[in-house]
Design an enzyme around this catalytic site. Structure first.
Site, PDB file in Angstrom:
ATOM      1  N   CYS A 146      30.898  33.298 -56.436  1.00  0.00           N
ATOM      2  CA  CYS A 146      31.243  34.621 -56.974  1.00  0.00           C
ATOM      3  C   CYS A 146      32.278  34.509 -58.085  1.00  0.00           C
ATOM      4  O   CYS A 146      33.074  33.572 -58.127  1.00  0.00           O
ATOM      5  CB  CYS A 146      31.827  35.481 -55.865  1.00  0.00           C
ATOM      6  N   ARG A 200      28.399  28.877 -62.852  1.00  0.00           N
ATOM      7  CA  ARG A 200      28.788  28.586 -61.467  1.00  0.00           C
ATOM      8  C   ARG A 200      27.683  28.939 -60.468  1.00  0.00           C
ATOM      9  O   ARG A 200      27.771  28.598 -59.300  1.00  0.00           O
ATOM     10  CB  ARG A 200      30.058  29.386 -61.116  1.00  0.00           C
ATOM     11  N   TRP A 221      27.511  35.402 -55.399  1.00  0.00           N
ATOM     12  CA  TRP A 221      26.748  34.297 -54.813  1.00  0.00           C
ATOM     13  C   TRP A 221      26.737  34.601 -53.334  1.00  0.00           C
ATOM     14  O   TRP A 221      27.749  34.476 -52.657  1.00  0.00           O
ATOM     15  CB  TRP A 221      27.447  32.980 -55.128  1.00  0.00           C
ATOM     16  N   ASN A 270      35.975  38.237 -54.172  1.00  0.00           N
ATOM     17  CA  ASN A 270      35.523  36.861 -53.916  1.00  0.00           C
ATOM     18  C   ASN A 270      36.160  36.416 -52.607  1.00  0.00           C
ATOM     19  O   ASN A 270      37.340  36.696 -52.378  1.00  0.00           O
ATOM     20  CB  ASN A 270      36.028  35.893 -54.993  1.00  0.00           C
ATOM     21  N   GLY A 271      35.423  35.665 -51.803  1.00  0.00           N
ATOM     22  CA  GLY A 271      36.002  35.157 -50.554  1.00  0.00           C
ATOM     23  C   GLY A 271      35.253  35.721 -49.364  1.00  0.00           C
ATOM     24  O   GLY A 271      34.180  36.321 -49.500  1.00  0.00           O
ATOM     25  N   GLU A 296      24.220   6.492 -48.278  1.00  0.00           N
ATOM     26  CA  GLU A 296      24.579   7.560 -49.224  1.00  0.00           C
ATOM     27  C   GLU A 296      25.387   7.001 -50.406  1.00  0.00           C
ATOM     28  O   GLU A 296      25.193   7.408 -51.551  1.00  0.00           O
ATOM     29  CB  GLU A 296      25.351   8.663 -48.476  1.00  0.00           C
ATOM     30  N   LYS A 344      24.204   7.300 -54.330  1.00  0.00           N
ATOM     31  CA  LYS A 344      25.029   7.831 -55.422  1.00  0.00           C
ATOM     32  C   LYS A 344      25.054   6.844 -56.574  1.00  0.00           C
ATOM     33  O   LYS A 344      24.941   7.221 -57.742  1.00  0.00           O
ATOM     34  CB  LYS A 344      26.471   8.113 -54.959  1.00  0.00           C
ATOM     35  N   GLU A 388      21.642   6.819 -58.436  1.00  0.00           N
ATOM     36  CA  GLU A 388      21.370   8.067 -59.159  1.00  0.00           C
ATOM     37  C   GLU A 388      22.106   8.173 -60.477  1.00  0.00           C
ATOM     38  O   GLU A 388      21.524   8.584 -61.471  1.00  0.00           O
ATOM     39  CB  GLU A 388      21.888   9.232 -58.297  1.00  0.00           C
ATOM     40  N   HIS A 394      19.484 -11.009 -41.313  1.00  0.00           N
ATOM     41  CA  HIS A 394      18.059 -11.111 -41.002  1.00  0.00           C
ATOM     42  C   HIS A 394      17.190 -11.128 -42.260  1.00  0.00           C
ATOM     43  O   HIS A 394      16.005 -10.833 -42.194  1.00  0.00           O
ATOM     44  CB  HIS A 394      17.639  -9.968 -40.069  1.00  0.00           C
ATOM     45  N   LYS A 431      18.045  18.908 -60.053  1.00  0.00           N
ATOM     46  CA  LYS A 431      18.912  19.353 -58.956  1.00  0.00           C
ATOM     47  C   LYS A 431      18.080  19.826 -57.769  1.00  0.00           C
ATOM     48  O   LYS A 431      18.423  19.588 -56.629  1.00  0.00           O
ATOM     49  CB  LYS A 431      19.822  20.478 -59.461  1.00  0.00           C
TER      50      LYS A 431
HETATM   51  O1  M6R Z   1      18.330  20.519 -51.916  1.00  0.00           O
HETATM   52  P1  M6R Z   1      18.061  19.394 -50.939  1.00  0.00           P
HETATM   53  O2  M6R Z   1      19.245  19.028 -50.123  1.00  0.00           O
HETATM   54  O3  M6R Z   1      16.865  19.658 -50.087  1.00  0.00           O
HETATM   55  O4  M6R Z   1      17.722  18.154 -51.851  1.00  0.00           O
HETATM   56  C1  M6R Z   1      17.311  16.942 -51.303  1.00  0.00           C
HETATM   57  C2  M6R Z   1      17.442  15.816 -52.293  1.00  0.00           C
HETATM   58  O5  M6R Z   1      16.614  16.051 -53.397  1.00  0.00           O
HETATM   59  C3  M6R Z   1      18.892  15.673 -52.776  1.00  0.00           C
HETATM   60  O6  M6R Z   1      19.760  15.482 -51.700  1.00  0.00           O
HETATM   61  C4  M6R Z   1      19.028  14.476 -53.740  1.00  0.00           C
HETATM   62  O7  M6R Z   1      18.801  13.292 -53.042  1.00  0.00           O
HETATM   63  C5  M6R Z   1      20.427  14.507 -54.362  1.00  0.00           C
HETATM   64  N1  M6R Z   1      20.345  14.712 -55.768  1.00  0.00           N
HETATM   65  C6  M6R Z   1      21.183  13.263 -54.137  1.00  0.00           C
HETATM   66  O8  M6R Z   1      22.427  13.286 -54.765  1.00  0.00           O
END
Ligand code: M6R
Length: 590
Positions: A2, A27, A73, A99-100, A463, A467, A470, A486, A585
C-alpha cells in the site's frame, strides 16, 4: 504494498495527488482511490491499475485543494472497489487512507456496530473513520478525535485523514508503518514513501512511531500521542527518482533483503490467523507439499519439521511433477501449496488435480491471486510485493508461516517461544555486508560452487545454490553434506568453493567432518556458523557468523548470508540481479 499521498496545495490538488501516487506503482498494488475535501468529502476509487481506473472514472477530475490518495495491496478483503481506500464514516464527513494492519479491528468493529455504525467494506481500515466519527460526535475536533482513535488501535498504521468539518487540513499518524512529510513553497505533503513526493519537494521530515501530524497551508506540526509538539529535523533528499523507488538501495533485491528482519516480525504477528486455520482442518494422516523453485525449498523445510516434530508422513512434490503422483491422494491427505505469486501455472494445475480428492491449503503472498480462489484454506505470507525476480523476503515469510503452522499442528509452545525469540536477534543479521563483499570479489570468477548442509539446512544449501545460479549465472549445486562422498567429491578441487552451513545442533559434528574432508581435497571452504563457534577458526577468514540458534531454526536466518553472497557476486559480475536473463517473476506457463 500500500502507498499513501496527501497534499495541501494552493491549487486544485487531484492532478498532483494522482501523479504522486503513480510514483508508488512500482511497489505493486491492486486498487486505487482519492478523496478531496471542499464543503464535502469527494471520493473516487476503483480496483485495477491507476490508468485503468482513471480511464473509467477520471481520477483527476475532482475539486479541492486538499486531498489524500492510496494504492492498496490487499490484505483484509479482496481487491474490490468497496475495499479500496479511502474509507469514510457513516455521514461521509471523514475520509481515511491507511497502510498497515489493525490487529484489534474485529473488537472495534463489533463495538461500533453495536453503537449503530454501518460498514461498507471487509477491511480492517474502515473502523478508523467510524471511530473518528464517534469521537467528533462527542465534541472532539479532528486532531483530538484522531488522537483518541489511535490510542485505541493495536497494530501498524500510517494514516492520512480529512474531514469536511475542518476542510483546511490533513491529519496523519504513524505506528510501525512509514510516514513522511514534505514541505515546499507550493504546498505541504504527507506520503508513505519519499518517491511519491520527490518531484514536488526534496525537503523531507520523517515521522517516528506514535507521532501525529497536522498538515495545512501554513506548514506542518508534529506531535506525540499527548499532542505535545515535537521538533523535527528537515532532511534534504539527494537521491534521483529511480534511486528513491528503491529506498536509496541500488537494486530491489538488496532492498528486499534488508526488509527481512521486519518481515520476520510482521509474519510472526499472523500467528492467530494460522492458529484459527489449523482448527478448521479435517482429519488427515498424511501431508503433501507442492511447490516450485524457492517455494519448493521452503516446503522441504516443512517436511523436515513435520516428520521430526509431529511424525505425520510428509512428502514434497515439485508442482510440475505432481500429475505423475496423483493416484495416492485421498481425503485423509492435506495438500499444501506454497507459492509467492499465487499465479504459477504448474502449481495451479496441481491444485486443480488435488482438490478433487483432498483438502487443500495455500500459503501465498499475493492476496486475490488465482491460487487463493481455488484452495480450501489460505495463509497469507506478509512480505509485501517482491519486485526482484529472485525470491528473498518471500522465502523468509513462507518459512515463518510454515514454522507457525507446524507449531500449531503440534501444539508446540516451545517452538512458538523459539520463533518469537528470533525477533530479538534480527538486528545482527545484516552486519556482514563488507565481509560478504570481500568473499564475493574473491570467488566471482569461479565456474562452480557447492553448497552443503544437513537435515533442516540441506534445503538451505539448495536455496543458496539456486540464488547463485539465478542471478550470477554461476553453476551452484546444493547437496546434503553426507552425500558428497558418494560421488561429487570426485569434482572437488581448488577451483570449486564449497559453502558449508554449520549451525550448532545434533548434525554439527558430522557436517564439520565433511567440511574437513573437502578442505583436505584442496577446496576453499566458506562456513556459515554460530557466533560462539571456536572450532571453525581453522577455516581462516571465510567465516560468516550468525546468532546462536539451533539447527532447526537456522534456515530462517542463515539463508540471508547466502542471498547476500549471490547478490554481491552478481554485482562483481556486472549483472542486474533484479532482472536475470531468461527468467520471469511469475511463471504462468507449464
Ligand atoms: O510464485 P511462486 O513461489 O510459485 O514461484 C515459484 C518459482 O518460480 C520461484 O520461487 C523461483 O524459483 C524464484 N524466482 C527463485 O528465486
Amino acid at each position: 504494498m500500500c502507498g499513501i499521498v496527501g497534499c495541501v496545495l494552493n491549487k486544485k490538488a487531484a492532478p498532483t495527488i494522482i501523479d504522486s501516487i503513480k510514483k508508488l506503482e512500482y511497489r505493486g498494488y491492486d486498487s486505487v482511490g482519492i478523496a478531496t475535501v471542499t464543503d464535502k468529502i469527494n471520493v473516487k476509487k476503483g480496483s485495477g491499475k491507476i490508468d485503468e481506473v482513471d480511464s473509467k472514472i477520471n481520477l483527476k477530475d475532482i475539486d479541492g485543494n486538499i486531498g489524500i490518495a492510496h494504492v492498496r495491496w490487499a490484505t483484509h478483503g479482496n481487491p474490490t472497489t468497496e475495499n479500496a481506500h479511502p474509507h469514510c464514516d457513516c455521514k461521509n464527513k471523514i475520509s481515511v487512507v491507511h497502510n498497515g494492519i489493525i490487529e484489534n479491528y474485529k473488537e472495534l468493529y463489533q463495538e461500533l456496530k453495536n453503537e449503530g455504525h454501518v460498514f461498507k467494506s471487509e477491511t480492517d481500515t474502515e473502523v478508523i473513520p467510524h471511530l473518528i466519527e464517534k469521537y467528533m460526535d462527542e465534541g472532539q475536533d479532528l486532531l483530538t478525535a484522531t488522537q483518541s482513535t489511535v490510542k485505541r488501535l493495536i497494530g501498524s498504521y500510517a494514516l492520512a485523514i480529512i474531514s469536511s468539518d475542518e476542510p483546511d487540513k490533513i491529519i496523519g499518524a504513524r505506528n510501525e508503518s512509514p510516514l513522511i512529510a514534505g514541505i515546499s513553497e507550493n504546498g505541504n505533503y504527507l506520503a508513505s514513501d519519499v518517491p511519491a513526493i520527490l518531484s514536488e519537494t526534496n525537503q523531507i521530515i520523517y515521522l517516528e512511531d506514535k507521532e501525529i501530524i497536522q498538515v495545512d497551508k501554513n506548514g506542518i506540526k508534529i506531535m506525540d500521542l499527548d499532542l505535545n509538539p515535537i521538533e523535527k529535523e528537515v532532511t534534504t533528499i539527494t537521491w534521483d527518482p529511480e534511486m528513491a523507488e528503491k529506498g536509496g538501495f541500488d537494486h530491489f533485491m538488496i532492498k528486499e533483503i534488508y526488509e527481512e528482519p521486519q518481515i520476520i516480525k510482521d509474519t510472526l504477528s499472523e500467528e492467530n490467523k494460522i492458529k484459527e486455520i489449523v482448527k478448521r482442518f479435517k482429519n488427515f494422516n498424511r501431508i503433501c507439499f507442492v511447490a516450485c523453485g524457492t517455494s519448493y525449498h521452503a516446503s522441504l523445510i516443512g517436511e523436515y519439521l513435520i516428520e521430526s516434530k509431529i511424525g505425520i508422513p510428509t512428502e514434497v512434490i515439485l508442482a510440475s511433477e505432481f500429475e505423475y503422483f496423483k493416484k495416492t491422494l485421498d481425503d485423509h491427505t492435506l495438500v499444501i501449496f506454497v507459492t509467492q505469486s499465487g499465479e504459477t501455472a504448474d502449481t495451479i494445475k496441481a491444485l486443480k488435480i488435488a482438490k478433487k480428492k483432498s483438502e487443500t491449503l495455500a500459503i501465498v503472498n499475493v492476496v486475490g491471486s488465482s491460487i487463493t480462489r481455488e484452495a480450501d484454506h489460505v495463509i497469507y505470507t506478509r512480505a509485501g510485493p517482491e519486485i526482484g525476480v529472485a525470491a528473498t523476503k518471500t522465502y523468509i515469510s513462507q518459512l515463518i508461516c510454515i514454522y507457525l503452522l507446524v507449531a500449531y499442528l503440534d501444539e508446540n509452545q516451545e517452538l512458538l517461544d523459539k520463533l518469537h525469540s528470533l525477533s530479538g536477534l534480527t538486528e545482527e543479521l545484516l552486519t556482514k555486508e563488507k565481509q560478504i563483499q570481500t568473499i564475493a570479489k574473491k570467488y566471482s570468477k569461479a565456474k562452480d560452487f557447492f553448497y552443503i548442509g544437513r537435515g533442516f539446512n540441506y534445503p538451505t544449501a539448495l536455496e543458496g545454490a539456486l540464488k547463485l545460479k539465478e542471478i550470477t549465472y554461476i553453476h551452484g549445486e546444493g547437496y546434503p553434506a553426507g552425500e558428497l562422498k558418494h560421488g561429487p567429491l570426485a569434482l572437488i578441487d581448488d577451483n570449486i568453493p564449497v559453502v558449508g552451513i554449520l549451525p550448532p545442533g545434533p548434525s554439527y559434528n558430522k557436517t564439520y567432518n565433511n567440511l574437513q574432508e573437502i578442505r583436505a581435497r584442496g577446496a576453499d571452504v566458506i562456513i556459515l556458523g554460530a557466533n560462539n563457534d571456536t572450532q571453525i577458526s581453522d577455516f581462516e577468514d571465510k567465516l560468516l557468523f550468525n546468532p546462536i540458534i539451533d539447527e532447526e531454526l537456522a534456515p530462517l536466518l542463515y539463508i540471508i548470508d547466502l542471498q547476500l553472497l549471490a547478490y554481491y557476486i552478481s554485482i562483481e559480475k556486472n549483472i542486474d540481479p533484479d532482472k536475470p536473463k531468461n527468467l520471469a517473476k511469475s511463471v504462468t506457463v507449464e
